[in-house]
Design a protein around this motif. Structure first.
Motif, PDB file in Angstrom:
ATOM      1  N   LEU A 107      31.908  31.714 -40.560  1.00 14.52           N
ATOM      2  CA  LEU A 107      31.420  30.505 -41.220  1.00 14.52           C
ATOM      3  C   LEU A 107      31.363  29.344 -40.237  1.00 14.52           C
ATOM      4  CD1 LEU A 107      30.539  29.136 -43.824  1.00 14.52           C
ATOM      5  CD2 LEU A 107      32.953  28.698 -44.338  1.00 14.52           C
ATOM      6  N   SER A 108      32.279  29.330 -39.285  1.00 11.38           N
ATOM      7  CA  SER A 108      32.288  28.272 -38.275  1.00 11.38           C
ATOM      8  C   SER A 108      30.995  28.260 -37.478  1.00 11.38           C
ATOM      9  CB  SER A 108      33.492  28.453 -37.338  1.00 11.38           C
ATOM     10  OG  SER A 108      33.473  27.488 -36.307  1.00 11.38           O
ATOM     11  N   GLN A 109      30.533  29.458 -37.054  1.00 10.92           N
ATOM     12  CA  GLN A 109      29.284  29.535 -36.303  1.00 10.92           C
ATOM     13  C   GLN A 109      28.105  29.072 -37.147  1.00 10.92           C
ATOM     14  OE1 GLN A 109      29.896  33.765 -35.026  1.00 10.92           O
ATOM     15  NE2 GLN A 109      29.193  32.996 -33.052  1.00 10.92           N
ATOM     16  N   ARG A 110      28.088  29.477 -38.418  1.00 13.46           N
ATOM     17  CA  ARG A 110      26.978  29.115 -39.294  1.00 13.46           C
ATOM     18  C   ARG A 110      26.907  27.604 -39.501  1.00 13.46           C
ATOM     19  NH1 ARG A 110      21.979  29.868 -40.152  1.00 13.46           N
ATOM     20  NH2 ARG A 110      21.301  29.444 -42.295  1.00 13.46           N
ATOM     21  N   LEU A 111      28.060  26.967 -39.665  1.00 12.95           N
ATOM     22  CA  LEU A 111      28.071  25.517 -39.854  1.00 12.95           C
ATOM     23  C   LEU A 111      27.609  24.798 -38.581  1.00 12.95           C
ATOM     24  CD1 LEU A 111      31.366  24.961 -41.896  1.00 12.95           C
ATOM     25  CD2 LEU A 111      29.008  25.219 -42.725  1.00 12.95           C
ATOM     26  N   THR A 112      27.901  25.391 -37.431  1.00  8.87           N
ATOM     27  CA  THR A 112      27.404  24.821 -36.176  1.00  8.87           C
ATOM     28  C   THR A 112      25.884  24.816 -36.155  1.00  8.87           C
ATOM     29  OG1 THR A 112      29.367  25.604 -34.984  1.00  8.87           O
ATOM     30  CG2 THR A 112      27.440  25.044 -33.670  1.00  8.87           C
ATOM     31  N   TYR A 113      25.264  25.888 -36.654  1.00 14.24           N
ATOM     32  CA  TYR A 113      23.805  25.942 -36.717  1.00 14.24           C
ATOM     33  C   TYR A 113      23.261  24.862 -37.656  1.00 14.24           C
ATOM     34  CZ  TYR A 113      24.594  30.615 -34.745  1.00 14.24           C
ATOM     35  OH  TYR A 113      24.993  31.659 -33.956  1.00 14.24           O
ATOM     36  N   HIS A 114      23.961  24.642 -38.791  1.00 18.56           N
ATOM     37  CA  HIS A 114      23.500  23.630 -39.753  1.00 18.56           C
ATOM     38  C   HIS A 114      23.513  22.232 -39.148  1.00 18.56           C
ATOM     39  CE1 HIS A 114      22.741  25.963 -43.306  1.00 18.56           C
ATOM     40  NE2 HIS A 114      23.955  26.483 -43.340  1.00 18.56           N
ATOM     41  N   MET A 115      24.382  21.997 -38.198  1.00 16.51           N
ATOM     42  CA  MET A 115      24.428  20.674 -37.567  1.00 16.51           C
ATOM     43  C   MET A 115      23.189  20.409 -36.722  1.00 16.51           C
ATOM     44  SD  MET A 115      28.383  20.144 -36.401  1.00 16.51           S
ATOM     45  CE  MET A 115      27.946  18.524 -35.765  1.00 16.51           C
ATOM     46  N   ASN A 132      21.488   9.368 -42.441  1.00 19.28           N
ATOM     47  CA  ASN A 132      22.739   9.480 -41.705  1.00 19.28           C
ATOM     48  C   ASN A 132      22.782  10.819 -40.982  1.00 19.28           C
ATOM     49  OD1 ASN A 132      25.347   9.048 -40.758  1.00 19.28           O
ATOM     50  ND2 ASN A 132      26.019   8.147 -42.702  1.00 19.28           N
ATOM     51  N   ASN A 133      23.601  10.876 -39.935  1.00 21.65           N
ATOM     52  CA  ASN A 133      23.795  12.125 -39.210  1.00 21.65           C
ATOM     53  C   ASN A 133      24.948  12.903 -39.821  1.00 21.65           C
ATOM     54  OD1 ASN A 133      21.744  11.621 -37.302  1.00 21.65           O
ATOM     55  ND2 ASN A 133      23.142  10.349 -36.086  1.00 21.65           N
ATOM     56  N   ILE A 134      24.823  14.213 -39.814  1.00 16.55           N
ATOM     57  CA  ILE A 134      25.858  15.056 -40.391  1.00 16.55           C
ATOM     58  C   ILE A 134      26.949  15.307 -39.355  1.00 16.55           C
ATOM     59  CG2 ILE A 134      24.790  17.248 -39.741  1.00 16.55           C
ATOM     60  CD1 ILE A 134      25.630  18.282 -42.520  1.00 16.55           C
ATOM     61  N   SER A 135      28.202  15.302 -39.788  1.00 20.26           N
ATOM     62  CA  SER A 135      29.325  15.537 -38.887  1.00 20.26           C
ATOM     63  C   SER A 135      29.968  16.887 -39.183  1.00 20.26           C
ATOM     64  CB  SER A 135      30.380  14.436 -39.034  1.00 20.26           C
ATOM     65  OG  SER A 135      31.012  14.517 -40.297  1.00 20.26           O
ATOM     66  N   ARG A 136      30.658  17.431 -38.180  1.00 18.72           N
ATOM     67  CA  ARG A 136      31.305  18.725 -38.365  1.00 18.72           C
ATOM     68  C   ARG A 136      32.451  18.612 -39.378  1.00 18.72           C
ATOM     69  NH1 ARG A 136      31.298  23.793 -35.964  1.00 18.72           N
ATOM     70  NH2 ARG A 136      32.529  25.076 -37.368  1.00 18.72           N
ATOM     71  N   GLU A 137      33.180  17.504 -39.331  1.00 20.79           N
ATOM     72  CA  GLU A 137      34.282  17.315 -40.273  1.00 20.79           C
ATOM     73  C   GLU A 137      33.777  17.284 -41.717  1.00 20.79           C
ATOM     74  OE1 GLU A 137      37.921  14.132 -41.159  1.00 20.79           O
ATOM     75  OE2 GLU A 137      36.467  13.767 -39.547  1.00 20.79           O
ATOM     76  N   HIS A 138      32.624  16.641 -41.924  1.00 26.03           N
ATOM     77  CA  HIS A 138      32.033  16.581 -43.264  1.00 26.03           C
ATOM     78  C   HIS A 138      31.637  17.975 -43.740  1.00 26.03           C
ATOM     79  CE1 HIS A 138      29.530  15.137 -46.600  1.00 26.03           C
ATOM     80  NE2 HIS A 138      28.593  15.962 -46.160  1.00 26.03           N
ATOM     81  N   LEU A 139      31.051  18.772 -42.859  1.00 25.69           N
ATOM     82  CA  LEU A 139      30.660  20.134 -43.226  1.00 25.69           C
ATOM     83  C   LEU A 139      31.874  20.981 -43.576  1.00 25.69           C
ATOM     84  CD1 LEU A 139      27.818  21.092 -40.712  1.00 25.69           C
ATOM     85  CD2 LEU A 139      27.638  21.024 -43.196  1.00 25.69           C
ATOM     86  N   ASN A 140      32.908  20.916 -42.738  1.00 23.55           N
ATOM     87  CA  ASN A 140      34.107  21.730 -42.976  1.00 23.55           C
ATOM     88  C   ASN A 140      34.764  21.387 -44.304  1.00 23.55           C
ATOM     89  OD1 ASN A 140      33.616  22.792 -40.468  1.00 23.55           O
ATOM     90  ND2 ASN A 140      35.308  21.758 -39.446  1.00 23.55           N
ATOM     91  N   THR A 141      34.825  20.098 -44.607  1.00 24.98           N
ATOM     92  CA  THR A 141      35.523  19.656 -45.813  1.00 24.98           C
ATOM     93  C   THR A 141      34.772  20.022 -47.085  1.00 24.98           C
ATOM     94  OG1 THR A 141      36.449  17.794 -44.573  1.00 24.98           O
ATOM     95  CG2 THR A 141      36.510  17.636 -46.974  1.00 24.98           C
ATOM     96  N   ASN A 142      33.453  19.980 -47.039  1.00 24.88           N
ATOM     97  CA  ASN A 142      32.661  20.119 -48.258  1.00 24.88           C
ATOM     98  C   ASN A 142      32.001  21.483 -48.416  1.00 24.88           C
ATOM     99  OD1 ASN A 142      32.679  17.230 -49.435  1.00 24.88           O
ATOM    100  ND2 ASN A 142      32.186  16.915 -47.280  1.00 24.88           N
ATOM    101  N   THR A 143      32.458  22.467 -47.645  1.00 23.56           N
ATOM    102  CA  THR A 143      31.914  23.824 -47.757  1.00 23.56           C
ATOM    103  C   THR A 143      33.010  24.769 -48.230  1.00 23.56           C
ATOM    104  OG1 THR A 143      30.365  23.409 -45.941  1.00 23.56           O
ATOM    105  CG2 THR A 143      30.763  25.703 -46.543  1.00 23.56           C
ATOM    106  N   ILE A 144      32.688  25.579 -49.236  1.00 21.97           N
ATOM    107  CA  ILE A 144      33.636  26.573 -49.749  1.00 21.97           C
ATOM    108  C   ILE A 144      32.985  27.944 -49.772  1.00 21.97           C
ATOM    109  CG2 ILE A 144      34.880  24.894 -51.160  1.00 21.97           C
ATOM    110  CD1 ILE A 144      33.363  26.017 -53.606  1.00 21.97           C
TER     111      ILE A 144
END
Length: 359
Positions: free
Chosen positions: A276-284, A299-311
């Motif tokens: 999931l970490s790799q996939r979220l990197t692609y989304h950025m 606004n620009n998307i941040s990695r912390e925002h993705l990690n927190t709001n993805t389940i």
């Protein structure tokens, strides 16, 4: 042996020995060349050679063996030195025990590794062979070795042509005026390594720029084999607790971006066979989530925002079933980010993945 510092230690020790020996021995060798602990010398006779050997052993803890030239011919590492006609010629040397085996051209590994095998053979031939006739002979031998190991003849000829064009080019390469900055990234080998490389290169291209105009940035990706622990069944069958390290999952992202006092609840659902970490990197870098954040919230998307709001909402080791589970989840949740992206025509209709169901 085996330590990355081994060569450095050996070099430092041999330099210490040489400082003691070469400054005191008389007469000194006419030629003295060394690679780690292999030494090539030109002396006046056997007596001088024995004196040099004795001095090296007395000033070190090493023991040396001597190999003399036969008819003014001798191998040194992978170079065959021939001085029989009064001048020196050099050719590629292979030990009699060399069976001609190398990395197989049909093996499953990054294509650039296979290309580097061909390139290494060809580059060595051009570097060592001192005449065109010897080079032609060596290139024919290289073709035979590589084709025996499953490499296409076309790839071999292309590499030889590239090297030949480079040798014959007299104009300076404009890029040589600037610096090449190399970035190294260690990755784990998988069947999807080409996709990984493409995404990583896009990340570097979009986010990294040399400070000096004209400098070139190169991303060099090298691979390691999977750990043994990842290839065997573990006794602990509990799911991996760290969601970012899990793979073969269906995940749900909820925007939760607060703008002007209103909370955005738009959602996105996707699947990944990678972590999931790799996939979220692609989304950025690109895709529906980044496009939503840019267009809807400026606004620009941040990695912390993705990690927190993805389940993670589903798991399955079978890729086909995983895709079906994703489509069912999209049908059930009706995520607006997926739908908005489909309306733009950049993704396939989310319901089309499940046969017999229409969105």
């Amino acid at each position: 042996m085996g330590s990355p510092l081994g060569v450095l230690f050996a070099q430092a020790y041999m330099c210490h020995v040489e400082n003691s020996v070469l400054s005191s021995i008389n007469p000194s060798p006419k030629m003295y060349l060394r690679y780690v602990d292999d030494i090539f010398v030109d002396v006046d006779g056997d007596e001088q050679l024995e004196n040099l050997k004795r001095a090296l052993e007395e000033n070190s803890c090493l023991r040396f063996t001597i190999e003399k030239s036969v008819e003014n011919k001798i191998p040194f590492l992978d170079v065959w030195v021939d001085g029989s006609d009064g001048t020196f010629t050099t050719d590629v040397y292979r030990k009699p025990s060399d069976s001609g085996r190398c990395l197989n051209g049909m093996s499953e590994c990054p294509s650039k590794y296979k290309k580097s095998v061909v390139r290494a053979y060809v580059a060595r031939a051009f570097k060592i062979c001192s005449s065109w006739s010897l080079l032609h002979q060596e290139l024919n031998r290289i073709k035979q070795i590589l084709t025996n190991n499953g490499f296409p003849l076309k790839d071999i000829d292309n590499e030889i042509k590239t090297k030949m064009d480079l040798v014959n080019t007299t104009a300076l390469d404009e890029s040589s005026k600037f610096n090449n900055i190399n970035l190294y990234y260690q990755n784990t080998m998988s069947s999807g390594y080409k996709k990984d490389e493409k995404v990583l290169k896009e990340i570097i291209k979009k986010n990294c720029t040399p400070t000096k105009e004209g400098d070139k940035l190169n991303l060099i990706i090298y691979y390691r084999n999977p750990r043994t622990s990842s290839l065997i069944m573990k006794n602990n069958l509990a799911a991996q607790k760290d969601k970012l390290k899990q793979s073969n999952v269906v995940y749900k992202y909820t925007c939760n971006f607060n703008k002007d006092g209103a909370l955005c609840t738009d959602e996105y659902i996707g699947y990944t066979t990678q972590t999931l970490s790799q996939r979220l990197t692609y989304h950025m870098q690109n895709g529906a989530i980044k496009s939503h954040m840019t267009k809807s919230h400026k606004n620009n998307i941040s990695r912390e925002h993705l990690n927190t709001n993805t389940i993670i909402i589903a798991r399955n080791g079978n890729t086909t079933k995983l895709k079906c589970m994703e489509a069912v989840m999209i049908r059930n949740y009706m995520p607006l980010i997926n739908i908005q992206q489909n309306m733009c025509g950049t993704l396939e209709l989310y319901g089309s993945r499940v046969a017999g169901w229409k969105g």
